[in-house]
Design an enzyme around this catalytic site. Sequence first.
Site, PDB file in Angstrom:
ATOM      1  N   LYS A  20       1.106  -1.438   0.459  1.00 27.16           N
ATOM      2  CA  LYS A  20       0.210   0.159   0.114  1.00 27.16           C
ATOM      3  C   LYS A  20       0.769   1.203  -0.459  1.00 27.16           C
ATOM      4  O   LYS A  20       0.547   2.074  -0.710  1.00 27.16           O
ATOM      5  CB  LYS A  20      -1.169   0.482   1.068  1.00 27.16           C
ATOM      6  CG  LYS A  20      -1.853  -0.669   0.445  1.00 27.16           C
ATOM      7  CD  LYS A  20      -3.138  -0.987   2.140  1.00 27.16           C
ATOM      8  CE  LYS A  20      -4.307  -1.007   2.004  1.00 27.16           C
ATOM      9  NZ  LYS A  20      -5.389  -0.875   2.898  1.00 27.16           N
ATOM     10  N   ASP A  43     -10.176   4.139   1.472  1.00 28.46           N
ATOM     11  CA  ASP A  43     -10.740   3.503   3.558  1.00 28.46           C
ATOM     12  C   ASP A  43     -10.944   4.273   4.392  1.00 28.46           C
ATOM     13  O   ASP A  43     -12.201   3.821   5.133  1.00 28.46           O
ATOM     14  CB  ASP A  43      -9.324   2.650   3.756  1.00 28.46           C
ATOM     15  CG  ASP A  43      -8.285   1.865   3.719  1.00 28.46           C
ATOM     16  OD1 ASP A  43      -9.102   0.709   2.795  1.00 28.46           O
ATOM     17  OD2 ASP A  43      -6.712   1.354   3.521  1.00 28.46           O
ATOM     18  N   GLY A  83      -3.794   2.737  17.666  1.00 29.03           N
ATOM     19  CA  GLY A  83      -2.787   2.249  17.328  1.00 29.03           C
ATOM     20  C   GLY A  83      -2.340   3.183  15.712  1.00 29.03           C
ATOM     21  O   GLY A  83      -3.158   4.456  16.228  1.00 29.03           O
TER      22      GLY A  83
HETATM   23  P1  ATR Z   1      -1.954  -2.144  10.200  1.00 26.81           P
HETATM   24  O1  ATR Z   1      -0.822  -0.838   8.646  1.00 26.81           O
HETATM   25  O2  ATR Z   1      -2.944  -2.643   9.127  1.00 26.81           O
HETATM   26  O3  ATR Z   1      -2.442  -0.563  10.709  1.00 26.81           O
HETATM   27  P2  ATR Z   1       0.515  -2.000  11.035  1.00 26.81           P
HETATM   28  O4  ATR Z   1       1.215  -1.000  10.804  1.00 26.81           O
HETATM   29  O5  ATR Z   1       1.303  -3.396  11.206  1.00 26.81           O
HETATM   30  O6  ATR Z   1      -0.599  -2.416  10.433  1.00 26.81           O
HETATM   31  O7  ATR Z   1       0.236  -1.438  12.409  1.00 26.81           O
HETATM   32  C1  ATR Z   1      -0.722  -2.365  14.052  1.00 26.81           C
HETATM   33  C2  ATR Z   1      -1.134  -1.439  14.766  1.00 26.81           C
HETATM   34  O8  ATR Z   1      -1.283  -2.685  15.442  1.00 26.81           O
HETATM   35  C3  ATR Z   1       0.514  -0.712  15.728  1.00 26.81           C
HETATM   36  O9  ATR Z   1      -0.306   0.361  16.303  1.00 26.81           O
HETATM   37  C4  ATR Z   1       0.926  -1.485  16.568  1.00 26.81           C
HETATM   38  O10 ATR Z   1       1.281  -0.972  17.795  1.00 26.81           O
HETATM   39  P3  ATR Z   1       2.825  -0.705  17.112  1.00 26.81           P
HETATM   40  O11 ATR Z   1       3.320   0.373  16.958  1.00 26.81           O
HETATM   41  O12 ATR Z   1       3.673  -0.535  18.914  1.00 26.81           O
HETATM   42  O13 ATR Z   1       3.857  -1.820  16.982  1.00 26.81           O
HETATM   43  C5  ATR Z   1      -0.472  -2.291  17.490  1.00 26.81           C
HETATM   44  N1  ATR Z   1      -0.280  -3.897  17.985  1.00 26.81           N
HETATM   45  C6  ATR Z   1       0.034  -4.685  17.348  1.00 26.81           C
HETATM   46  N2  ATR Z   1       0.182  -5.530  18.204  1.00 26.81           N
HETATM   47  C7  ATR Z   1       0.165  -4.968  19.602  1.00 26.81           C
HETATM   48  C8  ATR Z   1       0.373  -5.651  21.169  1.00 26.81           C
HETATM   49  N3  ATR Z   1       0.739  -6.546  21.590  1.00 26.81           N
HETATM   50  N4  ATR Z   1      -0.215  -4.121  21.933  1.00 26.81           N
HETATM   51  C9  ATR Z   1      -0.153  -2.889  21.675  1.00 26.81           C
HETATM   52  N5  ATR Z   1      -0.693  -2.242  20.365  1.00 26.81           N
HETATM   53  C10 ATR Z   1      -0.170  -3.766  19.362  1.00 26.81           C
END
Ligand code: ATR
Length: 276
Positions: A67, A103, A129
Amino acid sequence: MMLKKAAILGHPVRHSLSPMIHDYWIKAHGLSGTYETIDVLPEDLVSSVRKIFDDGYTGFNVTLPHKEAVMDCCDVVDDTARLIGAVNTLSLSQGRIVGSNTDAKGFIANLREQYPGWDPSAGAALVLGAGGAARAVIYGLQQAGVKDIILCNRTRARAEKITDSFVNLTIMDWEDRNNAAQAASLIVNTTSLGMAGKDHLVLDLPSGPGCVAYDIVYRPLMTEFLVQAQQKGLPFVTGLGMLLHQARFSFEAWFGILPDIDTVLRDQVTKAAQEQ
Ligand code: ATR
């Protein structure tokens, strides 16, 4: 009628629900069209995009992990996609490759459909997030008129980075998310927490109907976060509709028709998502 070819590019892409959605609308509108899945490795993205348009495709979606990288393949990236920092829809306009992002519109359209009473001026929205999905959600909320957005992410620096693109964001630490939730009129989970096979999102929700809980995760459809919201009497919004609604706007870009989501399509896609 000229055949219009569309597709979704990703890696992996075979489990995508998009072909089911677009095929349904192609049939429903009696169009001559196709929608395929094309698995493309990151290193082949640039050459694949050229080739697909050379092969006469009208346009295509891109999904993980392309993306962001696909922006470099576009002649024009529209303002929405530029601010979000990601493209999910490519189309041709006067021979030029245009990148856009549906989106954010899909996110808001799903919210308005499932909770028609939503008032963007009702109060603060808490977004959990800070990935690509969060950026689309923030863009959608601001376009809809939400003034006050609180952003909470496990990695605070990543949330702070988003303030380079968007104004009026309040960043709070992940550990303070329960406090932030008490004052929110809308809470959106954009993290991967709650997805099948991942940990649940742990959050103290406020009581009463004054706050809407929205999870963009759709496998499972009812995440633990939404089950808790339901138990507390909060209105809640499930995530599969965001996938359906973003697809409507992509379909419009290629076929010139903004299709509806009827119950047959919704049931079919819900069933397929549950079976995966
Ligand atoms: P996308 O682009 O689909 O939003 P991504 O960039 O992988 O996916 O983002 C995943 C989100 O889930 C991020 O905000 C991540 O937090 P980090 O920036 O700290 O990595 C969050 N996330 C994933 N696992 C997590 C966990 N166990 N606890 C809290 N946040 C989590």
